[in-house]
Design a protein around this motif. Structure first.
Motif, short mmCIF file in Angstrom:
data_model
loop_
_atom_site.label_atom_id
_atom_site.label_comp_id
_atom_site.label_asym_id
_atom_site.label_seq_id
_atom_site.Cartn_x
_atom_site.Cartn_y
_atom_site.Cartn_z
N LYS A 7 0.86 -1.26 -0.05
CA LYS A 7 -0.05 -0.03 0.01
C LYS A 7 0.93 1.18 0.04
O LYS A 7 0.62 2.05 -0.72
CB LYS A 7 -0.98 -0.05 1.38
CG LYS A 7 -2.22 -0.94 1.11
CD LYS A 7 -3.01 -0.95 2.29
CE LYS A 7 -4.30 -1.70 2.15
NZ LYS A 7 -5.09 -1.64 3.43
N TYR A 153 -14.81 5.15 -8.03
CA TYR A 153 -15.47 6.23 -7.34
C TYR A 153 -15.94 7.34 -8.13
O TYR A 153 -15.72 7.17 -9.42
CB TYR A 153 -13.98 6.79 -6.50
CG TYR A 153 -13.46 8.21 -7.19
CD1 TYR A 153 -12.99 8.03 -8.40
CD2 TYR A 153 -13.66 9.35 -6.86
CE1 TYR A 153 -12.27 9.03 -9.05
CE2 TYR A 153 -13.18 10.39 -7.33
CZ TYR A 153 -12.42 10.49 -8.55
OH TYR A 153 -11.99 11.44 -9.39
N PHE A 291 -12.41 0.23 1.96
CA PHE A 291 -12.21 1.49 1.28
C PHE A 291 -12.06 2.69 2.11
O PHE A 291 -11.27 3.65 2.28
CB PHE A 291 -13.32 1.95 0.12
CG PHE A 291 -12.98 3.18 -0.48
CD1 PHE A 291 -12.45 3.03 -1.72
CD2 PHE A 291 -13.55 4.29 -0.42
CE1 PHE A 291 -12.08 3.82 -2.71
CE2 PHE A 291 -13.26 5.45 -1.13
CZ PHE A 291 -12.80 5.27 -2.40
N ASN A 294 -8.89 2.54 4.54
CA ASN A 294 -7.83 2.99 3.56
C ASN A 294 -7.94 4.56 3.64
O ASN A 294 -6.69 5.10 3.73
CB ASN A 294 -7.88 2.50 2.17
CG ASN A 294 -7.47 0.93 2.16
OD1 ASN A 294 -6.46 0.73 2.89
ND2 ASN A 294 -8.05 0.23 1.27
N ALA A 295 -9.09 5.10 3.45
CA ALA A 295 -9.34 6.60 3.33
C ALA A 295 -8.91 7.16 4.90
O ALA A 295 -8.07 8.13 4.78
CB ALA A 295 -10.55 7.00 3.15
N LYS A 362 -5.28 6.28 -5.22
CA LYS A 362 -4.55 5.68 -4.41
C LYS A 362 -5.63 4.72 -3.49
O LYS A 362 -5.27 3.54 -3.17
CB LYS A 362 -3.98 6.53 -3.24
CG LYS A 362 -2.96 7.38 -3.65
CD LYS A 362 -2.40 8.55 -2.61
CE LYS A 362 -1.55 9.56 -3.34
NZ LYS A 362 -1.28 10.87 -2.52
N LEU A 363 -6.78 4.97 -2.95
CA LEU A 363 -7.77 4.41 -2.20
C LEU A 363 -8.13 3.25 -3.14
O LEU A 363 -8.65 2.11 -2.63
CB LEU A 363 -9.00 5.25 -2.07
CG LEU A 363 -8.61 6.35 -0.91
CD1 LEU A 363 -9.85 7.19 -0.77
CD2 LEU A 363 -7.92 5.71 0.03
N THR A 367 -7.38 -0.62 -1.90
CA THR A 367 -8.62 -1.47 -1.60
C THR A 367 -8.55 -2.67 -2.51
O THR A 367 -8.88 -3.76 -2.17
CB THR A 367 -9.79 -0.69 -1.87
OG1 THR A 367 -9.90 0.41 -1.29
CG2 THR A 367 -11.22 -1.59 -1.58
#
Ligand SMILES: [Zn+2]
Length: 388
Positions: A7, A153, A291, A294-295, A362-363, A367
């Motif tokens: 990550k 997204y 998700f 991660n955010a 990135k997210l 994920t």
């Protein structure tokens, strides 16, 4: 797979490409293209992916402006989706210039760590979200048949993990009458425009007595050719929406009845076609939780929706009916800015929007790594999808 280290690396890889992703998003923003006509955007995204070494398959599902690329092997398989069509008149007022680009950024970051992945990632360039349901064509072509998690997204004016995206169907109606001189022999004519307006007024009355979470709206696409000719043709395009599939089926009958009544009253012939069915977005809870976590790790908090929060509809709903998926919104604005507005189109080219696009890339990548690294996540996502 050391998922924490991976990550960290995908975040670095998105940052390393930030300038190129920005240029892509701004170039697509500057050349807005309508559904199924997104040639510049698809070319730009495909060229970028190919230039970075990805093998891209164009015209996925027989759609000219769709594309697919993959990295890795075997299962699980994560799909990362992006859109890039614009709206007539207001350009990128839905921010789709930021979506295809974020998907490409996420995919390339994952490709940079390909040697350490277990499973596969597929990036899917999805044409025609605003009209025509491009993803339905991709579904029919089997692009999502073997997918374990579908991630996309959407830019918005608030951070929301589980937006209510309504089921929707489009109705095309056409009245056929008989042309005549509007002053000399009006009695010889059958007025198709009057039939349409009669149906439209019945619709306005109907709107007052439907559930407040449902929507009926549209435009008149043909109102006749000349003021001194009784119009022999009139046509309209309507959209009917509800969060409830059963209620939507009921509404369809009531909407059509408005126009059938008008045809009877005027003696016009009515033709109609239902098309472009969008399903309700089903937010997959285990994927959404990944998700959101991660955010949070990158300093962003996503909220769950409030009863008053409304959005439109999307063919991503059809994807999430088929396979586990998520469609979170990430804010690109300081405060509330309505979607499909000139102000939102302007916001979609601002530095804040580009920063959010980097975050989204990135997210999405992080994920995807969660799904690839943790076999229980794909299983839990599948179970949640099946309602267990
Ligand atoms: Zn949109």
């Amino acid at each position: 797979m050391d998922v924490a280290a991976l990550k960290h690396r995908v975040v670095e890889r998105v940052d390393a490409r930030a300038g190129e992703l920005d240029r892509l998003a701004l170039a697509i923003h500057a050349k807005p293209e309508l559904a199924f006509e997104e040639r510049f955007a698809a070319d730009a995204l495909v060229s970028y992916l190919a230039g970075e070494g990805a093998e891209v398959r164009r015209r996925a599902g027989g759609l000219d402006t769709a594309f697919v690329a993959e990295v890795g092997a075997g299962k699980p398989l994560v799909a990362i989706l992006g859109e890039y069509d614009a709206l007539p008149g207001v350009g990128h007022a839905c921010g789709h210039n930021l979506m295809g680009t974020a998907a490409a950024g996420a995919f390339l970051a994952l490709r940079d760590v390909a040697g350490e992945l277990r499973g596969r990632v597929r990036v899917v360039g999805c044409p025609a979200e605003e009209r025509g349901n491009g993803k339905v064509g991709l579904i029919k072509a089997g692009v999502f048949a073997d997918v374990d998690a579908a991630l996309m997204y959407h830019p918005g004016d608030r951070d929301e993990i589980d937006p209510l995206m309504l089921a929707m169907v489009t109705l095309e109606v056409e009245f056929l009458g008989k042309a005549a001189h509007a002053a000399a022999e009006p009695h010889d004519g059958v007025n198709a425009l009057d039939a349409l307006l009669l149906g439209w007024n019945a619709l306005s009355a109907l709107r007052l007595v439907v559930r407040s979470d449902s929507r009926i709206h549209g435009i008149i696409t043909d109102g006749g050719k000349a003021a001194n000719i009784i119009p022999d043709r009139a046509a309209a395009r309507l959209m009917v929406r509800s969060p409830d599939n059963a209620y939507l089926a009921d509404l369809r009958q009531r909407v059509l009845a408005c126009f059938e009544g008008a045809a009877l009253a005027t003696g016009c012939e009515l033709r109609h076609e239902w098309k472009d069915v969008c399903e309700v977005v089903r937010t997959n809870r285990p994927l959404a939780e990944a998700f959101v976590a991660n955010a949070v790790s990158l300093g962003r908090t996503l909220h769950t929706r409030r009863p008053s929060d409304t959005h439109g509809s999307t063919d991503m709903g059809n994807v999430t009916s088929l396979v586990p998926g998520i469609h979170p919104f990430l804010s690109i604005t300081e405060g509330p800015v309505p979607g499909h507005s000139v102000a939102f189109a302007a916001a979609a080219a601002e530095p804040r929007a580009l920063e959010t696009m980097h975050l989204a890339a990135k997210l999405l990548a992080m994920t995807a790594l969660d799904v690839l690294a943790d076999p229980t996540l794909a299983r839990r996502a599948r179970e949640a999808h099946a309602g267990r």
